[in-house]
Design a protein around this motif. Structure first.
Motif, PDB file in Angstrom:
ATOM      1  N   GLU A 133       0.695  -1.141  -0.110  1.00 21.57           N
ATOM      2  CA  GLU A 133       0.126  -0.085   0.080  1.00 21.57           C
ATOM      3  C   GLU A 133       0.999   1.355   0.047  1.00 21.57           C
ATOM      4  OE1 GLU A 133      -4.301   0.016   1.876  1.00 21.57           O
ATOM      5  OE2 GLU A 133      -2.828   0.733   3.528  1.00 21.57           O
ATOM      6  N   PHE A 134       1.807   0.879   0.748  1.00 23.82           N
ATOM      7  CA  PHE A 134       2.918   2.265   0.867  1.00 23.82           C
ATOM      8  C   PHE A 134       3.461   2.613  -0.566  1.00 23.82           C
ATOM      9  CE2 PHE A 134       5.836   5.388   2.490  1.00 23.82           C
ATOM     10  CZ  PHE A 134       6.933   4.996   1.831  1.00 23.82           C
ATOM     11  N   SER A 135       3.868   1.444  -1.284  1.00 24.54           N
ATOM     12  CA  SER A 135       4.642   1.569  -2.316  1.00 24.54           C
ATOM     13  C   SER A 135       3.575   2.350  -3.499  1.00 24.54           C
ATOM     14  CB  SER A 135       5.278   0.491  -3.039  1.00 24.54           C
ATOM     15  OG  SER A 135       6.066  -0.175  -1.799  1.00 24.54           O
ATOM     16  N   ASN A 136       2.374   1.578  -3.579  1.00 23.57           N
ATOM     17  CA  ASN A 136       1.422   2.156  -4.341  1.00 23.57           C
ATOM     18  C   ASN A 136       1.050   3.507  -4.233  1.00 23.57           C
ATOM     19  OD1 ASN A 136      -0.726   1.533  -6.478  1.00 23.57           O
ATOM     20  ND2 ASN A 136      -2.082   1.995  -4.832  1.00 23.57           N
ATOM     21  N   HIS A 137       1.166   4.162  -3.025  1.00 22.35           N
ATOM     22  CA  HIS A 137       0.779   5.807  -2.833  1.00 22.35           C
ATOM     23  C   HIS A 137       2.032   6.196  -3.279  1.00 22.35           C
ATOM     24  CE1 HIS A 137      -0.155   9.121  -0.738  1.00 22.35           C
ATOM     25  NE2 HIS A 137       1.075   9.070  -0.249  1.00 22.35           N
ATOM     26  N   VAL A 138       3.149   5.824  -2.875  1.00 25.77           N
ATOM     27  CA  VAL A 138       4.513   6.758  -3.465  1.00 25.77           C
ATOM     28  C   VAL A 138       4.590   6.866  -4.855  1.00 25.77           C
ATOM     29  CG1 VAL A 138       6.917   6.577  -3.502  1.00 25.77           C
ATOM     30  CG2 VAL A 138       5.739   6.141  -1.180  1.00 25.77           C
ATOM     31  N   PHE A 139       4.387   5.644  -5.721  1.00 25.42           N
ATOM     32  CA  PHE A 139       4.229   5.869  -7.128  1.00 25.42           C
ATOM     33  C   PHE A 139       3.208   6.483  -7.762  1.00 25.42           C
ATOM     34  CE2 PHE A 139       7.963   3.641  -8.744  1.00 25.42           C
ATOM     35  CZ  PHE A 139       8.510   3.082  -7.942  1.00 25.42           C
ATOM     36  N   MET A 140       1.942   6.467  -7.160  1.00 23.93           N
ATOM     37  CA  MET A 140       0.793   7.216  -7.556  1.00 23.93           C
ATOM     38  C   MET A 140       1.136   8.855  -7.298  1.00 23.93           C
ATOM     39  SD  MET A 140      -2.420   5.363  -6.094  1.00 23.93           S
ATOM     40  CE  MET A 140      -3.895   6.591  -6.679  1.00 23.93           C
ATOM     41  N   GLU A 141       1.833   9.178  -6.232  1.00 21.27           N
ATOM     42  CA  GLU A 141       2.150  10.564  -6.012  1.00 21.27           C
ATOM     43  C   GLU A 141       2.900  10.995  -7.166  1.00 21.27           C
ATOM     44  OE1 GLU A 141      -0.959  10.938  -4.227  1.00 21.27           O
ATOM     45  OE2 GLU A 141       0.464  12.882  -4.067  1.00 21.27           O
ATOM     46  N   ALA A 142       3.835  10.210  -7.357  1.00 18.76           N
ATOM     47  CA  ALA A 142       5.118  10.517  -8.311  1.00 18.76           C
ATOM     48  C   ALA A 142       4.493  10.639  -9.660  1.00 18.76           C
ATOM     49  CB  ALA A 142       6.177   9.571  -8.129  1.00 18.76           C
ATOM     50  N   ILE A 143       3.704   9.922 -10.065  1.00 15.90           N
ATOM     51  CA  ILE A 143       2.794  10.048 -11.424  1.00 15.90           C
ATOM     52  C   ILE A 143       1.992  11.173 -11.731  1.00 15.90           C
ATOM     53  CG2 ILE A 143       1.243   8.878 -12.869  1.00 15.90           C
ATOM     54  CD1 ILE A 143       2.121   6.109 -11.406  1.00 15.90           C
ATOM     55  N   LYS A 144       1.078  11.578 -10.393  1.00 15.20           N
ATOM     56  CA  LYS A 144       0.525  12.707 -10.570  1.00 15.20           C
ATOM     57  C   LYS A 144       1.498  13.941 -10.472  1.00 15.20           C
ATOM     58  CE  LYS A 144      -3.224  10.875  -7.833  1.00 15.20           C
ATOM     59  NZ  LYS A 144      -4.011  10.652  -6.249  1.00 15.20           N
ATOM     60  N   THR A 145       2.348  13.922  -9.634  1.00 15.84           N
ATOM     61  CA  THR A 145       3.345  15.327  -9.700  1.00 15.84           C
ATOM     62  C   THR A 145       4.232  15.435 -10.975  1.00 15.84           C
ATOM     63  OG1 THR A 145       3.726  14.661  -7.366  1.00 15.84           O
ATOM     64  CG2 THR A 145       5.289  16.119  -8.503  1.00 15.84           C
ATOM     65  N   SER A 146       4.200  14.261 -11.753  1.00 19.47           N
ATOM     66  CA  SER A 146       5.065  14.670 -12.943  1.00 19.47           C
ATOM     67  C   SER A 146       4.094  15.523 -13.977  1.00 19.47           C
ATOM     68  CB  SER A 146       5.374  13.226 -13.841  1.00 19.47           C
ATOM     69  OG  SER A 146       4.062  12.884 -14.292  1.00 19.47           O
ATOM     70  N   GLY A 147       2.835  15.347 -13.960  1.00 17.08           N
ATOM     71  CA  GLY A 147       2.002  16.165 -14.649  1.00 17.08           C
ATOM     72  C   GLY A 147       1.872  15.867 -16.255  1.00 17.08           C
ATOM     73  N   ARG A 148       2.355  14.458 -16.469  1.00 16.08           N
ATOM     74  CA  ARG A 148       2.690  13.921 -17.711  1.00 16.08           C
ATOM     75  C   ARG A 148       1.804  12.841 -17.879  1.00 16.08           C
ATOM     76  NH1 ARG A 148       5.328  17.844 -17.128  1.00 16.08           N
ATOM     77  NH2 ARG A 148       6.745  18.962 -18.504  1.00 16.08           N
ATOM     78  N   PHE A 149       0.956  12.523 -17.126  1.00 16.35           N
ATOM     79  CA  PHE A 149      -0.079  11.144 -17.278  1.00 16.35           C
ATOM     80  C   PHE A 149      -1.361  11.569 -17.122  1.00 16.35           C
ATOM     81  CE2 PHE A 149       3.182   7.962 -17.545  1.00 16.35           C
ATOM     82  CZ  PHE A 149       4.092   8.367 -16.718  1.00 16.35           C
ATOM     83  N   CYS A 150      -2.574  11.300 -18.072  1.00 17.84           N
ATOM     84  CA  CYS A 150      -3.706  11.489 -18.011  1.00 17.84           C
ATOM     85  C   CYS A 150      -4.425  10.318 -17.403  1.00 17.84           C
ATOM     86  CB  CYS A 150      -4.385  11.836 -19.311  1.00 17.84           C
ATOM     87  SG  CYS A 150      -4.160  10.665 -20.607  1.00 17.84           S
ATOM     88  N   ALA A 151      -3.776   9.116 -17.400  1.00 14.64           N
ATOM     89  CA  ALA A 151      -4.379   8.085 -16.577  1.00 14.64           C
ATOM     90  C   ALA A 151      -3.363   7.227 -16.031  1.00 14.64           C
ATOM     91  CB  ALA A 151      -5.294   7.204 -17.651  1.00 14.64           C
ATOM     92  N   MET A 152      -3.708   6.328 -14.850  1.00 17.08           N
ATOM     93  CA  MET A 152      -2.706   5.340 -14.629  1.00 17.08           C
ATOM     94  C   MET A 152      -3.610   4.072 -13.808  1.00 17.08           C
ATOM     95  SD  MET A 152      -1.414   7.037 -10.863  1.00 17.08           S
ATOM     96  CE  MET A 152      -2.529   8.369 -10.005  1.00 17.08           C
ATOM     97  N   ALA A 153      -3.079   2.895 -13.905  1.00 16.31           N
ATOM     98  CA  ALA A 153      -3.839   1.771 -13.575  1.00 16.31           C
ATOM     99  C   ALA A 153      -2.542   1.017 -12.656  1.00 16.31           C
ATOM    100  CB  ALA A 153      -4.348   0.932 -14.523  1.00 16.31           C
ATOM    101  N   SER A 154      -3.019   0.562 -11.333  1.00 13.28           N
ATOM    102  CA  SER A 154      -1.947  -0.184 -10.499  1.00 13.28           C
ATOM    103  C   SER A 154      -2.568  -1.752 -10.384  1.00 13.28           C
ATOM    104  CB  SER A 154      -2.047   0.649  -9.277  1.00 13.28           C
ATOM    105  OG  SER A 154      -1.488  -0.292  -8.115  1.00 13.28           O
ATOM    106  N   GLU A 155      -1.760  -2.639 -10.281  1.00 18.11           N
ATOM    107  CA  GLU A 155      -2.086  -3.839  -9.966  1.00 18.11           C
ATOM    108  C   GLU A 155      -2.886  -3.849  -8.586  1.00 18.11           C
ATOM    109  OE1 GLU A 155       0.304  -6.899  -8.289  1.00 18.11           O
ATOM    110  OE2 GLU A 155       0.173  -8.128  -9.969  1.00 18.11           O
ATOM    111  N   GLU A 156      -2.488  -2.940  -7.646  1.00 12.67           N
ATOM    112  CA  GLU A 156      -3.209  -2.718  -6.284  1.00 12.67           C
ATOM    113  C   GLU A 156      -4.289  -2.306  -6.441  1.00 12.67           C
ATOM    114  OE1 GLU A 156      -0.435  -5.171  -4.530  1.00 12.67           O
ATOM    115  OE2 GLU A 156      -1.995  -4.287  -3.654  1.00 12.67           O
ATOM    116  N   MET A 157      -4.999  -1.480  -7.384  1.00 10.43           N
ATOM    117  CA  MET A 157      -6.149  -0.875  -7.476  1.00 10.43           C
ATOM    118  C   MET A 157      -7.404  -1.239  -8.378  1.00 10.43           C
ATOM    119  SD  MET A 157      -5.014   3.032  -7.060  1.00 10.43           S
ATOM    120  CE  MET A 157      -4.414   3.309  -8.884  1.00 10.43           C
TER     121      MET A 157
END
Ligand code: P6P
Length: 334
Positions: A72-96
């Motif tokens: 859960e921690f790792s999922n949160h860290v990568f989600m925040e990094a993906i959002k912060t980059s401002g380069r992604f319009c969608a993301m899908a995680s194995e954990e979600m």
């Protein structure tokens, strides 16, 4: 010996972008964000035994698997990094269960497994992170599911981080596979493997034989039996290595050669591994290193996904070995 060895990841990405016309300037921001996120996860993985981050959250993921705190921690860290980059319009995680659509996002979509092989955390064995990046195909304000359900042959980048005896960042953008090792003294990843080319043939096979020997499809059972016979010319019997973390098993297969399999079995007709988060990115990397990534019946990267959490059988590794496995499937599996 390449004069680029030791080059920091950030400089390598900029150099590569200059070499490949039409490169995407923002790509370096994406990779920087992912590399930084991996360093945060690395920090927690390395002290997992000391801080209260081991164990389970009491929740189940979309597959009914128990979710660990570090997952859960790792999922949160990568989600925040993906959002912060401002380069992604969608993301899908194995954990979600559901994808996350990002308004005013950029031109890319990403699928990722934030912590692959997390059952190894408690026993201090390698785990990893896997990511797969596509350009969006839709044009509206918000991304659509079609942006996330693209075949693996449309990936523009894929990579993994292996948190092992050292931490390595391995990725491809379709121009070969490059490996970077984290140097704590410098605080960043330095080029250590360029380019990674998988041996034509190996001497190691990797499959969870114990659990699945009884249910694995007949062609693979016959193939495994064949690998155990003695034969000088084909250097059999092979050795068996299985870490229970796809990132670690594929990393070894990339460097040493051989074959990794998570085949279909009678209980799981599509195997266990997920197309979007494991098979596609690892298949892209294996192919870019000169290997083959197949379900045993078709090229993994040609599969058009139907659902976010679709599973596929996985047979990937050295060309000689994967072709041999496919021969056995064609001869002995219905
Ligand atoms: P089994 C980890 O849970 C994972 O998704 C892959 O990393 C790994 O290859 C596989 O499952 C291990 O599964 O059934 O052998 O424990």
């Amino acid at each position: 010996m390449s004069e680029r060895l030791g080059m920091p990841l950030s400089r390598f990405i900029l150099e590569e972008q200059r070499k490949h016309p039409g490169a995407r300037g923002e790509f370096s921001i994406i990779m920087e964000q992912l590399a930084t996120a991996s360093q945060v996860v690395r920090g927690h993985v390395r002290k997992a035994g000391l801080v209260d981050i081991l164990g389970f959250t009491g929740k189940l993921n979309v597959f009914g698997e128990r979710v660990r705190r570090l997952d859960e921690f790792s999922n949160h860290v990568f989600m925040e990094a993906i959002k912060t980059s401002g380069r992604f319009c969608a993301m899908a995680s194995e954990e979600m269960k559901e994808a996350v659509l990002i308004s005013n996002g950029g031109e890319y979509v990403i699928t990722f497994d934030p912590l692959d092989g997390s059952s190894n955390i408690d026993i201090n064995i390698s785990i990893g992170t896997i990511f797969s990046i596509f350009k969006r195909t839709s044009s509206g304000e918000m991304a659509t599911m079609d942006d996330l359900l693209q075949p693996g042959n449309k990936q523009i980048a894929a990579g993994y981080i292996i948190y092992g005896s050292s931490t390595m960042f391995v990725y491809t953008t379709g121009h070969g596979v490059y490996g970077f090792t984290f140097d704590p003294a410098v605080g960043t990843y330095l080029l250590s493997h360029e380019p990674i080319k998988i041996p034509e043939k190996g001497k190691i096979y990797s499959v969870n034989e114990g659990n699945y020997k009884h249910w694995i499809e007949n062609g693979i059972k016959k193939y495994i039996d064949w690998l155990k016979e003695k034969d000088e010319e084909t250097k059999r019997p092979y050795s068996m290595r299985y870490i229970g973390c796809m990132v670690a098993d594929i990393h070894r297969t990339l460097l040493k050669g051989g074959i990794f399999m998570y085949p279909a079995d009678k209980k799981n007709p599509n195997g266990k591994l997920r197309l979007l988060y494991e098979a596609n990115p690892m298949g892209f990397i294996i192919e870019q290193a000169g290997g083959i990534a197949s379900t045993g019946r078709e090229r993994i990267l040609d599969i058009v996904p139907e659902t976010l959490h679709q599973r596929v059988p996985v047979i990937m590794g050295s060309p000689y070995d994967v072709k041999k496995a496919i021969e056995f499937i064609e001869q002995y599996s219905k």
